[in-house]
Write an enzyme that holds these catalytic residues in place. Structure first.
Site, PDB file in Angstrom:
ATOM      1  N   SER A 296       0.831  -1.198   0.000  1.00 24.16           N
ATOM      2  CA  SER A 296       0.000   0.000   0.000  1.00 24.16           C
ATOM      3  C   SER A 296       0.874   1.259   0.000  1.00 24.16           C
ATOM      4  O   SER A 296       1.711   1.422  -0.888  1.00 24.16           O
ATOM      5  CB  SER A 296      -0.949  -0.044   1.203  1.00 24.16           C
ATOM      6  OG  SER A 296      -1.997   0.883   1.070  1.00 24.16           O
TER       7      SER A 296
ATOM      8  N   HIS B  94      -7.318  -6.023  -0.422  1.00 24.98           N
ATOM      9  CA  HIS B  94      -6.147  -5.158  -0.232  1.00 24.98           C
ATOM     10  C   HIS B  94      -5.077  -5.813   0.641  1.00 24.98           C
ATOM     11  O   HIS B  94      -3.886  -5.642   0.381  1.00 24.98           O
ATOM     12  CB  HIS B  94      -6.605  -3.837   0.393  1.00 24.98           C
ATOM     13  CG  HIS B  94      -5.545  -2.783   0.420  1.00 24.98           C
ATOM     14  ND1 HIS B  94      -4.952  -2.287  -0.717  1.00 24.98           N
ATOM     15  CD2 HIS B  94      -4.968  -2.129   1.469  1.00 24.98           C
ATOM     16  CE1 HIS B  94      -4.053  -1.363  -0.390  1.00 24.98           C
ATOM     17  NE2 HIS B  94      -4.053  -1.253   0.928  1.00 24.98           N
TER      18      HIS B  94
END
Length: 274
Positions: free
Chosen positions: A102, A254
């Site tokens: 991320s 994610h």
């Protein structure tokens, strides 16, 4: 899987206390960089697998996890990249590979761009990409009295469990330990003070022209069901980075390190050791 004996310690880099977990030995060094609102816990399922072949250094970025919520650290990506470079010096490592998840992917990219001779290969795990710097209205708002209390109330209203549901495709992975670890920073007021500095200092992600200057071999690993950094971000990064390869996984969100630990470690090992 090896029985990993992690050294857990807090070290000081340029007057900022950094929490680290590492297994330093004669194996190739690999730095692990977590994302926004996260910590080294992001990698808890992959470190035991990676430690079979690599010297691992995982650390909490300043402002997050167990690292210092400093009021003097430079929370820009430039500042984070400099800290990664200084961390290499601390551990007496001339060159490392970096895996960033991320926001940690952008830290990895900035490090490779600013210190190209110190980075071997990059792995971007559901990396952030193409985000502009925070809008001026948010920067201005950060100077208002009690803005930190506003942030605290906002995150409390959203809730950690709801956030985890948003970043995981497989909801069954959410347990009390995960909730406890991710909730911990939100309970401390100094976390919000460092978050304000990040809002003011973050300069934005690297865009196409600057990405094209990063010549390192890069592996992008992505969840096809990512709601935070959609697969289209990975595809665009793969196109802008001259020496990049993208692999995406079905039914994965994610938090790819939690949902596909064995699969991504196999890919990482093949990429880094070839």
């Amino acid at each position: 899987m090896v029985d990993v004996q992690l050294t857990k310690e807090t070290i000081e880099i340029n007057n900022t206390k950094i929490y680290c977990e590492h297994t330093l030995n004669d194996r190739p060094p690999l730095f692990l960089i977590h994302g926004f609102l996260a910590s080294t816990y992001t990698f808890n399922r992959v470190i035991p697998l990676l430690a079979e072949d690599f010297s691992i250094v995982a650390f909490d970025l300043p402002g997050f996890g167990n690292s210092e919520k400093s009021t003097s650290f430079d929370y820009s990506f430039e500042g984070y990249a400099q800290m990664v470079n200084d961390l290499m010096d601390h551990f007496q490592l001339n060159k490392v590979s970096i895996a960033g998840h991320s926001m940690g992917g952008q830290v990895a990219l900035y490090t490779a761009r600013n210190f190209p001779d110190r980075v071997d290969k990059l792995i971007l795990l559901n990396s952030s990409g193409y985000l502009m710097k925070p809008a001026q209205k948010y920067v201005a708002a950060s100077y208002l009295p009690f803005f930190s209390l506003f942030l605290m109330r906002y995150f409390k209203r959203v809730g950690v469990e709801k956030t985890l549901q948003n970043v995981l495709y497989d909801q069954s992975l959410i347990n009390q330990e995960m909730i406890r670890v991710y909730e911990k920073p939100f309970l401390k007021r100094d976390f919000y003070r460092s978050l304000i500095r990040l809002i003011r200092q973050r300069e934005g992600d690297l865009f196409s022209e600057k990405l094209s200057s990063i010549k390192h071999p890069i592996l992008l690993l992505w969840g096809k069901n990512d709601k935070i950094t959609p697969l289209r971000i990975g595809k665009k990064l793969a196109g802008d980075l001259p020496n990049a390869t993208l692999k995406a996984y079905d039914q994965t969100g994610h938090l790819i390190t939690d949902e596909r630990p064995n699969e991504i470690v196999d890919e990482m090992k093949h990429f880094l050791l070839e």
